[in-house]
Design an enzyme around this catalytic site. Structure first.
Site, mmCIF file in Angstrom:
data_model
loop_
_atom_site.group_PDB
_atom_site.id
_atom_site.type_symbol
_atom_site.label_atom_id
_atom_site.label_comp_id
_atom_site.label_asym_id
_atom_site.label_seq_id
_atom_site.Cartn_x
_atom_site.Cartn_y
_atom_site.Cartn_z
ATOM 1 N N TRP A 194 0.844 -1.208 0.000
ATOM 2 C CA TRP A 194 0.000 0.000 0.000
ATOM 3 C C TRP A 194 0.870 1.246 0.000
ATOM 4 O O TRP A 194 0.571 2.220 -0.703
ATOM 5 C CB TRP A 194 -0.956 0.002 1.193
ATOM 6 C CG TRP A 194 -1.965 -1.099 1.120
ATOM 7 C CD1 TRP A 194 -2.129 -2.109 2.013
ATOM 8 C CD2 TRP A 194 -2.947 -1.318 0.096
ATOM 9 N NE1 TRP A 194 -3.144 -2.935 1.594
ATOM 10 C CE2 TRP A 194 -3.662 -2.486 0.435
ATOM 11 C CE3 TRP A 194 -3.283 -0.636 -1.079
ATOM 12 C CZ2 TRP A 194 -4.703 -2.983 -0.357
ATOM 13 C CZ3 TRP A 194 -4.316 -1.145 -1.874
ATOM 14 C CH2 TRP A 194 -5.014 -2.297 -1.518
ATOM 15 N N ASP A 209 -1.705 6.746 6.387
ATOM 16 C CA ASP A 209 -2.762 5.848 5.937
ATOM 17 C C ASP A 209 -3.074 4.922 7.108
ATOM 18 O O ASP A 209 -2.266 4.080 7.475
ATOM 19 C CB ASP A 209 -2.268 5.060 4.717
ATOM 20 C CG ASP A 209 -3.272 4.018 4.228
ATOM 21 O OD1 ASP A 209 -4.328 3.859 4.856
ATOM 22 O OD2 ASP A 209 -2.973 3.366 3.203
ATOM 23 N N LYS A 214 -12.373 -1.799 7.073
ATOM 24 C CA LYS A 214 -11.588 -2.679 7.945
ATOM 25 C C LYS A 214 -12.009 -2.535 9.404
ATOM 26 O O LYS A 214 -12.464 -3.483 10.010
ATOM 27 C CB LYS A 214 -10.110 -2.409 7.752
ATOM 28 C CG LYS A 214 -9.637 -3.063 6.453
ATOM 29 C CD LYS A 214 -8.636 -2.317 5.680
ATOM 30 C CE LYS A 214 -8.458 -2.981 4.312
ATOM 31 N NZ LYS A 214 -7.698 -2.174 3.386
#
Ligand SMILES: *Cc1c(COP(=O)(O)O)cnc(C)c1O
Length: 368
Positions: free
Chosen positions: A108, A178, A202
């Site tokens: 990511w 993030d 999530k």
């Protein structure tokens, strides 16, 4: 099939979308066809209605309470996932030197840095690729360019199972994080960050809404040719209602915020999460079959990665676990092995059921 309650539910260890508290699902179910006497569901109602305005206002207020968000930070509810933030962050925050430094700790982070390169001078300040992202690099202020417009980190690395235990010191350079796979799982100090973003699917709620927490002075710096949706200023000015927001996802996220507030807040959540993760790591450590490739000090509480060292046996583990109602335990397709994502919504009983299964699987598959 083993189930979590009388609704025949499985324990879902997926990295996301992931489990939500059953009590929240039941609350949503109760109001599904007729939200609090409005005669309609939240899915059908105007986003300009009084009911929805209240849903949005409450969601923001409760999120502020949970994370103790200071007044000089704005909360935005956007669409496009964390992936769109990979673009919005550089477009809006490369405002002076057009330089930004990224710490690359997984796929990511790589993707975020690559997107940044389209918009400015991006430097990889540190990377843990040399050991396949099994650790978090030690960082010091001098690793970052003094005139960088921001520093970007991926706080919890969902695929590799690492997490920062200490927020890096970037001095006056705004730190962008993030937090897609760790937001609301542990206490954080908002003022250590310039901007935090997180896709909801999530730790927060259904996919479709992305949370952005941004310090006021970082808003309003987008170039004049910036596409309207990508400008933080537009969303801030319009209270996340420039266009139709993801109403239903915001509503469910708001129910999750209430649920956490009513159950001791982030402090209690962190304590529970720590216990769940410690239990699981302890079993891995004490086992002859399983091992965790991640440096001890950098292990994630949310994504617990482990292997048997034999790919066929890993596949057998995932398959047999699924038959017991413990689903999605396969590691990310890029690294294989196993990964148990144990976000806020994973009950203690789910972790206990996984541990029971791991022990019985080890007995039946003793290493020669
Ligand atoms: C899942 C995830 C993403 C991607 O999120 P989308 O909402 O699907 O764009 C980005 N970063 C991290 C850390 C993630 O866990």
């Amino acid at each position: 099939m083993r189930t979590t309650d009388n609704d025949n539910r499985v324990y879902n260890f997926s990295a996301g979308p992931s489990m939500l508290p059953v009590s929240v699902l039941k609350e949503v179910q109760k109001d599904l066809t007729n939200y609090k006497g409005s005669g309609q569901s939240v899915m059908e109602m105007s986003h300009r209605s009084g009911e929805f305005e209240e849903i949005l206002k409450d969601a923001e207020e409760n999120l502020r309470k949970l994370l103790l968000i200071p007044d000089n930070y704005k909360v935005l509810f956007l669409q496009g996932g964390a992936t769109l933030q990979f673009s919005m962050v550089p477009i809006n925050l490369l405002r002076n030197s057009k330089k930004a430094d990224y710490v690359v700790t997984g796929s990511w982070a790589e993707k975020a840095a690559k997107e940044g390169e389209k918009f400015g001078d991006i430097k990889i300040a540190a990377s843990s690729l040399d050991r396949t992202y099994t650790y978090i690099p030690k960082l010091k202020k001098s690793d970052f360019r003094k005139n960088a417009d921001y520093v970007h980190i991926t706080y919890n690395n969902t695929i590799y199972g690492t997490c920062y235990k200490k927020t890096p010191d970037t001095g006056n350079i705004p730190l962008v994080a993030d937090m897609s796979s760790s937001i609301l799982s542990e206490e954080i100090r908002i003022k250590d960050f310039g901007l935090i973003y997180a896709g909801a699917q999530k730790n927060v709620g259904p996919a479709g809404v992305t949370i952005v927490i941004i310090r006021e002075d970082l808003i309003g710096n987008a170039p004049s040719d910036c596409p309207v949706y990508l400008d933080y200023k537009i969303h801030e000015k319009n209270g996340s209602m420039y266009n139709t927001p993801p109403c239903f996802s915001i509503y469910v996220a708001g129910e999750v915020f209430k649920h956490i507030l009513n159950n001791g807040g982030i402090k209690a959540m962190e304590k529970r999460n720590r216990k769940k993760a410690e239990k699981l790591y302890r079993v891995i450590e004490g086992s002859k079959l399983y091992s965790c490739p991640i440096d001890k000090e950098d292990r994630s509480m949310m994504n617990v990665v482990f292997v048997t060292g034999d790919e066929d046996l890993d596949r057998k583990f995932v398959k047999e676990a699924k038959e017991k109602g413990l689903i999605n335990l396969g590691g990310h397709r890029s690294i294989g092995g196993m990964r148990a994502s144990i976000y806020n919504g994973m009950p203690d009983e789910g972790v206990d059921a996984l541990i029971d299964f791991m022990k019985s699987f080890e007995k039946k598959n003793k290493k020669q």
